[in-house]
Design an enzyme around this catalytic site. Structure first.
Site, PDB file in Angstrom:
ATOM      1  CD  GLU A   1      58.628 115.794  31.397  1.00  0.00           C
ATOM      2  OE1 GLU A   1      58.438 114.583  32.209  1.00  0.00           O
ATOM      3  OE2 GLU A   1      57.453 116.459  31.393  1.00  0.00           O
TER       4      GLU A   1
ATOM      5  NE  ARG B   1      53.315 113.906  40.684  1.00  0.00           N
ATOM      6  CZ  ARG B   1      54.184 113.051  39.940  1.00  0.00           C
ATOM      7  NH1 ARG B   1      55.599 113.198  39.976  1.00  0.00           N
ATOM      8  NH2 ARG B   1      53.774 111.637  39.987  1.00  0.00           N
TER       9      ARG B   1
ATOM     10  CE  LYS C   1      51.865 110.916  36.862  1.00  0.00           C
ATOM     11  NZ  LYS C   1      53.039 110.897  35.898  1.00  0.00           N
TER      12      LYS C   1
HETATM   13  C1  LIG Z   1      54.552 110.618  35.809  1.00  0.00           C
HETATM   14  C2  LIG Z   1      55.322 111.426  34.920  1.00  0.00           C
HETATM   15  C3  LIG Z   1      56.803 111.436  35.212  1.00  0.00           C
HETATM   16  C4  LIG Z   1      57.387 110.308  36.394  1.00  0.00           C
HETATM   17  O1  LIG Z   1      56.843 110.954  37.487  1.00  0.00           O
HETATM   18  P1  LIG Z   1      57.062 109.590  38.717  1.00  0.00           P
HETATM   19  O2  LIG Z   1      56.463 110.517  39.831  1.00  0.00           O
HETATM   20  O3  LIG Z   1      58.580 109.376  38.917  1.00  0.00           O
HETATM   21  O4  LIG Z   1      56.523 108.558  38.517  1.00  0.00           O
HETATM   22  C5  LIG Z   1      57.632 112.273  34.440  1.00  0.00           C
HETATM   23  N1  LIG Z   1      57.016 112.842  33.472  1.00  0.00           N
HETATM   24  C6  LIG Z   1      55.738 113.060  33.204  1.00  0.00           C
HETATM   25  C7  LIG Z   1      55.083 113.784  31.929  1.00  0.00           C
HETATM   26  C8  LIG Z   1      54.958 112.012  33.991  1.00  0.00           C
HETATM   27  O5  LIG Z   1      53.478 112.181  33.719  1.00  0.00           O
END
Ligand SMILES: *Cc1c(COP(=O)(O)O)cnc(C)c1O
Length: 339
Positions: free
Chosen positions: A219, A81, A183
């Site tokens: 989300e 990722r 991210k």
């Molecule tokens: C990190 C994150 C998540 C959760 O991802 P995981 O890999 O399960 O920790 C969900 N949404 C956003 C915007 C994130 O930055």
């Protein structure tokens, strides 16, 4: 183990540990990387990261098992990722095999800070990358730094997993041209104002709807949604502008292949949310936070599971996944990486 840390009362904050991993990119290649004690970074005032926010990050955890081994959960997924994020931000991806190697090195070096089994505390790892050379015309940097620091964090739920109340946000999580699915600090910077507003109003989180039509569930600021229908199907929103949560993808696998549930990954209209039996937020920090209530501009949705505890299906998913992470339940091939 560090004897002077009260593992049981740790929160989610930064505690400096002894070592961190650093690798630098220059002249088109990454150097060999080192473990260092220096927690500070000195950069030009004009570094691309300061001027144009060219930076990204990841988050994962190391756990101590009952038989006192130290393990990580699916670090290869974070490596992949972060490489995808880097590509979208015109940064050179840190090689995925080296990412996993660096995770092992930095956890091993900080083994004293991996909390004991049974405390609920874990060692949180924060890989991150930034453009370091001076850039004033708008363009990507050509020198970068990849680092991983670690910090012990406490159990997410102290005294039971109490459902939270969230609100439908008046703001967009991602721009319509799509920078939500990376991210990166820039997405978080843009969520600081809406989360501050939500907290002031007494809500734990924001539910963001799609920026283009504001009709579909996306989300929250830092976690994906899961929903359980009244007949026990797991439904998760599908969108190109949400972050592909590793926890969510793991929950879907567990639901389908271990618990034999029906799983649907599809667009979820906000108008159907009131029909679901359970709702939860998933991410590395909490694994699953149950949502009991959603406020939408004066109207409220109350999930039948209520405000006292996780719903029964959410709990089953939570217990199975956390059991796998702590090596109490047999993990699917490749999920657990021994340190
Ligand atoms: C990190 C994150 C998540 C959760 O991802 P995981 O890999 O399960 O920790 C969900 N949404 C956003 C915007 C994130 O930055």
């Amino acid at each position: 183990m560090k004897q002077d840390i009260d593992w049981g009362s740790l929160g989610f904050g930064y505690i400096k540990t002894d070592y961190r991993y650093v690798s630098k990119f220059k002249d088109g290649k990454w150097d060999d990387g080192v473990i260092t004690e220096d927690a500070n970074i000195t950069l030009s005032e004009c570094a691309c990261v300061f001027q144009y926010s060219q930076s990204c990050f990841e988050g994962l955890k190391a756990y101590r098992t009952k038989d006192d081994r130290i393990v990580c959960f699916r670090p290869d997924m974070n490596a992949k990722r972060m490489a995808d994020t880097a590509e979208r931000l015109v940064m050179p991806p840190f090689p995925e095999d080296r990412f996993v190697e660096a995770v092992k090195q930095v956890v091993k070096a900080n083994a004293d800070f991996v909390p004991p089994y049974g405390t609920g505390a874990t060692l949180y790892l924060r890989p991150f990358m930034m453009g370091t050379n001076p850039v004033i015309g708008v363009k990507p940097a050509d020198e970068f730094e990849f680092r991983i620091f670690t910090t012990p964090v406490g159990p997410y739920f102290k005294g039971g997993a109490k459902p939270i109340t969230i609100k439908v946000s008046d703001y967009d999580r991602a721009a319509p041209h799509g920078t939500g699915n990376i991210k990166a600090g820039l997405n978080y910077a843009m969520s600081l104002y809406p989360i501050t507003v939500a907290h002031e109003e007494g809500f734990a989180e924001n539910m963001y709807l799609d920026a283009a039509t504001r009709t579909k569930v996306e989300e929250t600021g830092g976690a994906n949604f899961i929903f359980i229908t009244k007949d026990g199907t797991l439904v998760t929103p599908k969108s190109d502008s949400i972050l592909p949560s590793i926890t969510r993808r793991s929950i879907c696998y567990v639901a389908e292949h271990i618990l034999g549930m029906k799983v649907e990954h599809r667009e979820v209209l906000f108008s159907e949310v009131a029909d679901f039996a359970e709702c939860g937020l998933c991410g590395t920090a909490a694994v699953i936070s149950p949502v009991g209530r959603i406020f939408d501009h004066g109207k409220e949705i109350n999930f039948p599971a209520g405000m006292d505890d996780m719903g029964p299906v959410t709990r089953k998913l939570y217990e199975t996944l956390t059991g796998i992470q702590k090596c109490e339940i047999e993990a699917p091939e490749g999920w657990i990486v021994e340190i």
